[in-house]
Enzyme design. Structure first.
Site, mmCIF file in Angstrom:
data_model
loop_
_atom_site.group_PDB
_atom_site.id
_atom_site.type_symbol
_atom_site.label_atom_id
_atom_site.label_comp_id
_atom_site.label_asym_id
_atom_site.label_seq_id
_atom_site.Cartn_x
_atom_site.Cartn_y
_atom_site.Cartn_z
ATOM 1 C CG HIS A 19 -2.070 -1.070 1.496
ATOM 2 N ND1 HIS A 19 -2.148 -1.729 2.593
ATOM 3 C CD2 HIS A 19 -2.898 -1.279 0.371
ATOM 4 C CE1 HIS A 19 -3.208 -2.714 2.255
ATOM 5 N NE2 HIS A 19 -3.719 -2.406 0.991
ATOM 6 N NE ARG A 92 -2.706 -7.500 -4.597
ATOM 7 C CZ ARG A 92 -3.444 -7.852 -3.640
ATOM 8 N NH1 ARG A 92 -3.020 -8.085 -2.379
ATOM 9 N NH2 ARG A 92 -4.921 -8.163 -3.806
ATOM 10 C CB SER A 130 -4.426 -6.312 4.515
ATOM 11 O OG SER A 130 -3.863 -5.312 3.979
#
Ligand code: PNS
Length: 162
Positions: A19, A92, A130
């Site tokens: 991030h 990603r 995450s």
């Protein structure tokens, strides 16, 4: 004058180095950047929105111009409130694409002024999420290479590990 403002929305539960990499790239293109934390996400966050905001603020330099905000409800509503119609998302891998494409098109259908800009994080962060960081931390693994130091401490605190 080109567009200088953008919103980088997400759950940020918690912030990862991936991030932070996207924040840095986005800020280089859009000096007036808002990191927007979705508070009422259905995933049942580990950290409260206030905690997630504090973790992001702590990761930014003291003189950073990046704003960290929490929003409730639809992203397009927040974008209208902020009069900011560029949304940044990190992409990603191909596996991200389908959901991101759906979200970008739905958001544009809901608010035609809204454009989504996809940025690719540095390769070493492309496997990071995450969710996976939380799982590794919960099971006692070392997450120091993946998140800022204070986030590691916050995760240890949540999971009762010292
Ligand atoms: O970090 P995430 O979980 O991939 O972020 C997803 C997020 C928070 C950007 C997305 O779920 C969102 O925008 N939520 C706000 C509610 C909303 O507008 N939903 C419709 C999106 S098409």
């Amino acid at each position: 004058m080109g567009v200088t403002r953008a919103i980088y929305p997400g759950s940020f539960d918690p912030l990862t180095l991936g991030h932070l990499d996207v924040i840095e790239r986005a800020r280089a293109m859009f000096p007036d950047l808002i990191v927007a934390i979705a508070s009422n996400e259905p995933k049942g966050p580990l950290f409260t929105a206030a905690e997630r905001a504090a973790l992001i603020r702590e990761a930014l330099p003291a003189n950073s111009t990046v704003r960290v905000e929490v929003f409730d409800g639809l992203l397009v509503e927040f974008a209208r409130q902020q009069e900011t119609f560029v949304v940044i998302r990190g992409l990603r891998a191909i596996s991200d694409f389908e959901f991101e494409f759906q979200m970008a098109l739905m958001n544009r259908r809901l608010e035609p002024r809204l454009e989504t800009v996809f940025l690719t994080p540095q390769e070493e962060f492309t496997f990071l999420s995450s969710r996976i960081v939380k799982e590794v931390a919960r099971l006692g693994g070392d997450v120091t290479p993946f998140v800022p130091t204070h986030v590691t401490a916050a995760l240890r605190n949540k999971f009762g590990k010292t």
